[in-house]
Structures are given as C-alpha cells and as structure tokens.
Design a protein around this motif. Structure first.
Motif, mmCIF file in Angstrom:
data_model
loop_
_atom_site.group_PDB
_atom_site.id
_atom_site.type_symbol
_atom_site.label_atom_id
_atom_site.label_comp_id
_atom_site.label_asym_id
_atom_site.label_seq_id
_atom_site.Cartn_x
_atom_site.Cartn_y
_atom_site.Cartn_z
ATOM 1 N N SER A 88 19.735 -7.286 -32.768
ATOM 2 C CA SER A 88 18.690 -8.354 -32.523
ATOM 3 C C SER A 88 19.929 -9.499 -32.560
ATOM 4 C CB SER A 88 17.768 -8.611 -33.464
ATOM 5 O OG SER A 88 18.315 -8.409 -35.017
ATOM 6 N N GLU A 89 20.736 -9.472 -33.612
ATOM 7 C CA GLU A 89 21.820 -10.566 -33.824
ATOM 8 C C GLU A 89 22.575 -10.693 -32.599
ATOM 9 O OE1 GLU A 89 24.371 -12.680 -37.155
ATOM 10 O OE2 GLU A 89 24.183 -10.235 -37.363
ATOM 11 N N LYS A 90 23.077 -9.753 -31.994
ATOM 12 C CA LYS A 90 23.955 -9.742 -30.708
ATOM 13 C C LYS A 90 23.087 -10.397 -29.619
ATOM 14 C CE LYS A 90 24.919 -5.228 -30.652
ATOM 15 N NZ LYS A 90 25.592 -3.930 -29.822
ATOM 16 N N ALA A 91 21.960 -9.892 -29.542
ATOM 17 C CA ALA A 91 21.178 -10.453 -28.440
ATOM 18 C C ALA A 91 20.975 -12.263 -28.722
ATOM 19 C CB ALA A 91 19.834 -9.871 -28.369
ATOM 20 N N THR A 92 20.882 -12.647 -30.064
ATOM 21 C CA THR A 92 20.782 -14.042 -30.166
ATOM 22 C C THR A 92 22.084 -14.625 -29.785
ATOM 23 O OG1 THR A 92 19.003 -13.571 -31.806
ATOM 24 C CG2 THR A 92 20.253 -15.748 -31.879
ATOM 25 N N LEU A 93 23.180 -14.226 -30.353
ATOM 26 C CA LEU A 93 24.442 -14.553 -30.209
ATOM 27 C C LEU A 93 24.631 -15.063 -28.847
ATOM 28 C CD1 LEU A 93 26.529 -13.063 -33.174
ATOM 29 C CD2 LEU A 93 25.873 -15.290 -33.026
#
Length: 233
Positions: free
Chosen positions: A225-230
């Motif tokens: 999820s953090e990768k997608a947000t970044l």
C-alpha cells in the motif's frame, strides 16, 4: 589458434537459436537504441561464465583481445575473466586490473557488462582507497561510465558503507537516461537492506524530484500500500 577464436568457438557450441533471436532485442541493439549494432552469438550468461572460468589464467594481452571483439559474449567473457583474476589477486595486480578496466570503458558498453564486473574490479579495489574516480565517471557523457560509478558502490554497501551511494544518487537524480535511474534505484534498494530508516527518510525527502523509475526500484521492498501511495505522488 588464437584465444579469441577458441572462445568464440566454445561460446558458439553453447549457443542456441532462441538466444540468438532474443538477446539482440533484449539488449536493445536496433537503430537509435542504447545497444545499437551490438552482435550476439546467442550464449546464455551461465554458459559464458563456464567458458570464462576455463580460461581465467590467460594473459592480460589476451583479455584485451577478447575485449576488442565485436561479439557481446566474448567481451563478457573477458570481463568475467578479469573478475576471476581480481578475486585472487594481490593489491598490485588489482590495481593493474582497475587501471586496465578504466582504460577500456568504451568496450564495456551495455548494462550487463557493467553490472557483472564493476563491483569487483572497481568497487572492491576502492574499498580502502579514495573514491574520486567514481565522481569523475558519474560526470561522464557515457551512460555506461555513469552506471559504473553507481554500481561500483555495491561493494561498499555490502560492507555497510552507504554514503557514496547516496551522494552519487544525489548527483544523478536528474540524469536523462532511464538505465541510470534503474541503477540508482537498485543501489538505493540495496542500501535500504542495510539501513531501512535511512532509505525511508531519503525517499520522502526526495519524493518530488526523484524519477519514477528510480523511485520504483528503490521502494521495491516497501509495503504494497505504501508503494502504491508513493508512486502516485
């Protein structure tokens, strides 16, 4: 029979028609592409390693002859022989290999040739020495010399020394070539294995200016999820 002819024959014996068709496309040898005009025998890297291992005791004059070959796999064999020599060499011989490598960078002209050799021949040699040469390479007009600079730091990362990796990534943040973005992101990811907090802070501090390819490679080990947000920022 000279060593270049011998090695071409050995590599040809291990080649396949599939590799002959696939490798030129994979390494972008078409007009205007980064590997334009390079020629491939059609031999897989493990088989090229096998051939190089069998000839690792040849002279540096013979290595030079191999490195001057038009065939990509022959040049790779030359570099793998240099890696084998460096792995068992004293510091004086490693210096000779280091100097030889940097005087033949025009023959090390694709990303696999750099990535499979530079960490050992350049990076490991510089472990206990000034690293000015890397910053000279990083300013080169040749993307391959620039890639040599950043991928050399893999040797330092493995010893827990991360400063040069981050410093060079700062220098190369605005480089025009995607292959440099990939290499920087790769080295940042490796640095993150040693110090996750430092990579996390670096990514967030440089999020707006970091090329998307560099970012994608650097955050590969972050949560989904953090990768997608970044990547959306």
């Amino acid at each position: 029979m000279d060593i270049t002819t011998t090695i071409i024959e050995e590599l040809t014996a291990l080649s396949t028609e599939e590799k002959r068709q696939v490798l030129p496309r994979f390494f972008k040898t078409g007009p205007g592409e980064y590997g334009e005009g390079d020629l491939f025998i059609g031999t897989a890297v493990p088989d090229t390693r096998q051939v190089a291992k069998a000839h690792r005791d040849i002279s540096m004059a013979d290595v030079e002859a191999l490195l001057n070959s038009e065939w990509h796999e022959v040049r790779l064999a030359a570099l793998l022989i240099m890696v084998a020599k460096a792995n068992k060499a004293d510091d004086s011989t490693r210096k000779e290999l280091f100097d030889f490598y940097l005087s033949h960078t025009d023959r090390i002209n694709n990303w696999d040739l750099v990535d499979l050799s530079v960490k050992t021949v350049v990076g490991e040699y510089l472990m206990d020495k000034p690293r000015d040469q890397l910053y000279i390479l990083a300013k080169s007009q040749s993307p391959w010399e620039v890639r040599m600079a950043i991928v050399s730091t893999f040797a330092f990362i493995r010893k827990g020394e991360l400063d040069d990796t981050y410093r060079l990534c700062d220098m190369l943040m605005n480089h025009k070539h995607e292959l440099i973005h990939k290499a920087c992101g790769w080295m940042l990811r490796e640095a993150g294995k040693r110090d996750p907090a430092r990579l996390y802070d670096y990514v967030y501090a440089n999020l707006k200016r970091m090329p998307r390819t560099m970012l994608r490679y650097a955050i590969e080990r972050f949560g989904k999820s953090e990768k997608a947000t970044l990547m959306k920022k």
